[in-house]
Design a protein around this motif. Structure first.
Motif, PDB file in Angstrom:
ATOM      1  N   VAL A 255       0.836  -1.209   0.000  1.00 44.19           N
ATOM      2  CA  VAL A 255       0.000   0.000   0.000  1.00 44.19           C
ATOM      3  C   VAL A 255       0.867   1.255   0.000  1.00 44.19           C
ATOM      4  N   VAL A 256       1.867   1.292   0.893  1.00 43.23           N
ATOM      5  CA  VAL A 256       2.757   2.456   0.977  1.00 43.23           C
ATOM      6  C   VAL A 256       3.522   2.643  -0.330  1.00 43.23           C
ATOM      7  N   SER A 257       4.017   1.552  -0.891  1.00 43.61           N
ATOM      8  CA  SER A 257       4.745   1.626  -2.161  1.00 43.61           C
ATOM      9  C   SER A 257       3.837   2.119  -3.282  1.00 43.61           C
ATOM     10  N   GLY A 258       2.592   1.667  -3.269  1.00 40.50           N
ATOM     11  CA  GLY A 258       1.635   2.083  -4.294  1.00 40.50           C
ATOM     12  C   GLY A 258       1.376   3.575  -4.254  1.00 40.50           C
ATOM     13  N   ILE A 259       1.243   4.129  -3.040  1.00 42.66           N
ATOM     14  CA  ILE A 259       1.033   5.565  -2.899  1.00 42.66           C
ATOM     15  C   ILE A 259       2.228   6.339  -3.445  1.00 42.66           C
ATOM     16  N   ALA A 260       3.427   5.914  -3.056  1.00 48.00           N
ATOM     17  CA  ALA A 260       4.646   6.611  -3.457  1.00 48.00           C
ATOM     18  C   ALA A 260       4.848   6.580  -4.973  1.00 48.00           C
ATOM     19  N   LEU A 261       4.478   5.474  -5.606  1.00 51.25           N
ATOM     20  CA  LEU A 261       4.748   5.307  -7.034  1.00 51.25           C
ATOM     21  C   LEU A 261       3.661   5.871  -7.936  1.00 51.25           C
ATOM     22  N   THR A 262       2.422   5.900  -7.471  1.00 49.98           N
ATOM     23  CA  THR A 262       1.325   6.243  -8.374  1.00 49.98           C
ATOM     24  C   THR A 262       0.692   7.612  -8.162  1.00 49.98           C
ATOM     25  N   ILE A 263       0.872   8.205  -6.991  1.00 46.49           N
ATOM     26  CA  ILE A 263       0.134   9.431  -6.692  1.00 46.49           C
ATOM     27  C   ILE A 263       0.496  10.565  -7.641  1.00 46.49           C
ATOM     28  N   LYS A 264       1.798  10.692  -8.002  1.00 52.45           N
ATOM     29  CA  LYS A 264       2.204  11.749  -8.923  1.00 52.45           C
ATOM     30  C   LYS A 264       1.620  11.510 -10.307  1.00 52.45           C
ATOM     31  N   LEU A 265       1.572  10.242 -10.726  1.00 52.67           N
ATOM     32  CA  LEU A 265       1.005   9.916 -12.030  1.00 52.67           C
ATOM     33  C   LEU A 265      -0.482  10.231 -12.071  1.00 52.67           C
ATOM     34  N   ILE A 266      -1.202   9.843 -11.022  1.00 52.83           N
ATOM     35  CA  ILE A 266      -2.640  10.115 -10.960  1.00 52.83           C
ATOM     36  C   ILE A 266      -2.903  11.612 -10.986  1.00 52.83           C
ATOM     37  N   ARG A 267      -2.141  12.360 -10.201  1.00 52.76           N
ATOM     38  CA  ARG A 267      -2.302  13.825 -10.156  1.00 52.76           C
ATOM     39  C   ARG A 267      -2.012  14.434 -11.527  1.00 52.76           C
ATOM     40  N   TYR A 268      -0.969  13.961 -12.191  1.00 50.08           N
ATOM     41  CA  TYR A 268      -0.601  14.480 -13.514  1.00 50.08           C
ATOM     42  C   TYR A 268      -1.711  14.212 -14.533  1.00 50.08           C
TER      43      TYR A 268
END
Length: 295
Positions: free
Chosen positions: A214-227
């Motif tokens: 879960v923590v890794s998923g947040i770190a890796l995907t949040i910038k992509l989702i925001r972009y």
């Protein structure tokens, strides 16, 4: 604002704890989704201490409400999920069906006259249906996540499922719990959490692995989702709607992923009463947004 954000977090947790709509959908309906995403992005990428403190303060308020409501939901839901799977699934479908027009209304400027992007809705539908249909856990034996059954393969599977699930939870669309349902891990993870809360730590190692995912998923995907939401919002809204529509099939098939698999839900096992309750809850949340905006 503390009470408001506590309630917001609690509402997100109730959504995240059940297959249907995601906590991101609830944040969207209640009008604080952009602040939520920006705060997560600030936490994982911004160097400014001042901005990080502001993000942490906001997320902490949400988090306390989320944790409180999630624990209560786990203790209740796991006790009724398998014995009343069709009623609960009907409730989930009510969540989804009634949330779709709300998202359309909130982002109608990104939908109207941009109908060529409907291809992204089709992609979303096909993606969820394909994952559900070809999922090896469906129709098979349920997973035992206790320490005695922990293996390298299971650990990797749980880790990456956690990464995928949290990515869905922060998107206003398909819920992470629906993905857990698709991958056959919803009931086992929820039961494992309940066992740990009951001081049975046999499930703790697997839950730690899931948490790391879960923590890794947040770190890796949040910038992509925001972009993507910032630069390709129309395509993303259509894609999100596709994920939600496709998740109806996933919920219908959810009974096949239980430890003792049941038949998929059909018209005979569908509960119109629980469907209506699910819809009423979503509509109530939309009204709650108006209350929050007056604060």
């Amino acid at each position: 604002m503390y009470i408001i954000n506590f309630i917001r977090g609690a509402c997100m947790a109730l959504a995240d704890s059940v297959p249907g709509v995601s906590g991101g959908t609830i944040a969207f309906i209640l009008g604080f989704y952009d602040e939520f995403i920006n705060s997560l992005n600030t936490l994982v990428s911004t160097q400014s201490i001042k901005e990080k403190k502001k993000a942490i303060k906001f997320l902490l308020k949400l988090g306390i409400g989320w944790i409180t409501a999630f624990i209560l939901a786990v203790l209740f839901i796991t006790s009724v999920f398998e014995t009343h799977i069709y009623k609960i699934s009907s409730l989930f479908i009510g969540f989804i069906i009634f949330a779709i027009p709300i998202i359309v209304k909130e982002d109608k400027k990104e939908i109207i006259n941009k109908y060529k992007n409907i291809i992204f809705s089709i992609i979303g539908i096909v993606l969820v249906v394909a994952i559900t249909y070809f999922n090896p856990s469906s129709g098979g034996d349920g997973m035992d996540l206790s320490t005695d059954n922990l293996s390298v393969g299971l650990g990797i599977y749980v880790f990456f499922t956690g990464m995928i699930a949290i990515s869905a939870m922060v998107l206003p669309g398909i819920s992470g719990s629906t993905l857990l349902l698709i991958f056959g891990l919803y009931a086992p993870i929820m039961s494992g959490i309940r066992e740990v809360l009951s001081m049975n730590f046999a499930y703790l190692p697997v839950l730690i692995i899931f948490g790391l995912g879960v923590v890794s998923g947040i770190a890796l995907t949040i910038k992509l989702i925001r972009y993507l939401l910032k630069n390709h919002r129309s395509k993303m809204i259509y894609f999100i709607l596709g994920l939600m529509i496709g998740s109806i099939y996933a919920v219908i098939m959810g009974a096949t992923t239980l430890e003792v698999p049941n038949d998929p839900m059909n018209l005979g096992t569908f509960s119109i009463v629980f469907f209506a309750i699910g819809g009423a809850l979503i509509l109530s949340l939309e009204k709650l947004k108006v209350v929050f905006e007056k604060k």
